[in-house]
Design a protein around this motif. Sequence first.
Motif, mmCIF file in Angstrom:
data_model
loop_
_atom_site.group_PDB
_atom_site.id
_atom_site.type_symbol
_atom_site.label_atom_id
_atom_site.label_comp_id
_atom_site.label_asym_id
_atom_site.label_seq_id
_atom_site.Cartn_x
_atom_site.Cartn_y
_atom_site.Cartn_z
ATOM 1 N N ALA A 16 0.800 -1.234 0.000
ATOM 2 C CA ALA A 16 0.000 0.000 0.000
ATOM 3 C C ALA A 16 0.828 1.277 0.000
ATOM 4 O O ALA A 16 0.338 2.336 0.352
ATOM 5 N N ARG A 17 2.058 1.202 -0.409
ATOM 6 C CA ARG A 17 2.876 2.417 -0.496
ATOM 7 C C ARG A 17 2.329 3.374 -1.548
ATOM 8 O O ARG A 17 2.351 4.591 -1.351
ATOM 9 N N ALA A 52 5.318 6.922 -6.580
ATOM 10 C CA ALA A 52 4.716 5.645 -6.180
ATOM 11 C C ALA A 52 5.436 4.477 -6.860
ATOM 12 O O ALA A 52 5.719 3.460 -6.221
ATOM 13 N N MET A 53 5.745 4.616 -8.149
ATOM 14 C CA MET A 53 6.467 3.564 -8.876
ATOM 15 C C MET A 53 7.813 3.283 -8.217
ATOM 16 O O MET A 53 8.191 2.121 -8.040
ATOM 17 N N LYS A 54 8.527 4.328 -7.885
ATOM 18 C CA LYS A 54 9.858 4.176 -7.280
ATOM 19 C C LYS A 54 9.789 3.563 -5.882
ATOM 20 O O LYS A 54 10.759 2.969 -5.428
ATOM 21 N N ASN A 55 8.660 3.723 -5.188
ATOM 22 C CA ASN A 55 8.514 3.218 -3.831
ATOM 23 C C ASN A 55 7.851 1.852 -3.753
ATOM 24 O O ASN A 55 7.706 1.297 -2.666
ATOM 25 N N CYS A 56 7.452 1.289 -4.883
ATOM 26 C CA CYS A 56 6.826 -0.023 -4.896
ATOM 27 C C CYS A 56 7.916 -1.099 -4.844
ATOM 28 O O CYS A 56 8.716 -1.209 -5.777
ATOM 29 N N ALA A 60 5.365 -3.122 -9.242
ATOM 30 C CA ALA A 60 4.101 -3.561 -9.839
ATOM 31 C C ALA A 60 3.381 -2.453 -10.603
ATOM 32 O O ALA A 60 2.481 -2.737 -11.383
ATOM 33 N N ILE A 61 3.762 -1.206 -10.391
ATOM 34 C CA ILE A 61 3.092 -0.083 -11.045
ATOM 35 C C ILE A 61 3.767 0.170 -12.385
ATOM 36 O O ILE A 61 4.972 0.331 -12.464
#
Length: 70
Positions: A16-17, A52-56, A60-61
Amino acid sequence: MSQELYIDPKRCQGHARCWSIAPETFGIDEEGFAHVLPGREGAYDEESAIKAMKNCPERAIKVRDVEVGE
């Protein structure tokens, strides 16, 4: 052609990041897995989506090219 944001359900592990970074773009289902909110696939804040992409942890994004109907 345009671009669309999506989450690969085979990769998402439910951290859920993405939701905590961009709740206006991402939602969490009843099992804790993320999804792009309906209508936000092609209309998202690029800066938040990249963060968000960098923190997944599972990466998955994704952003994919989609054909636009005429």
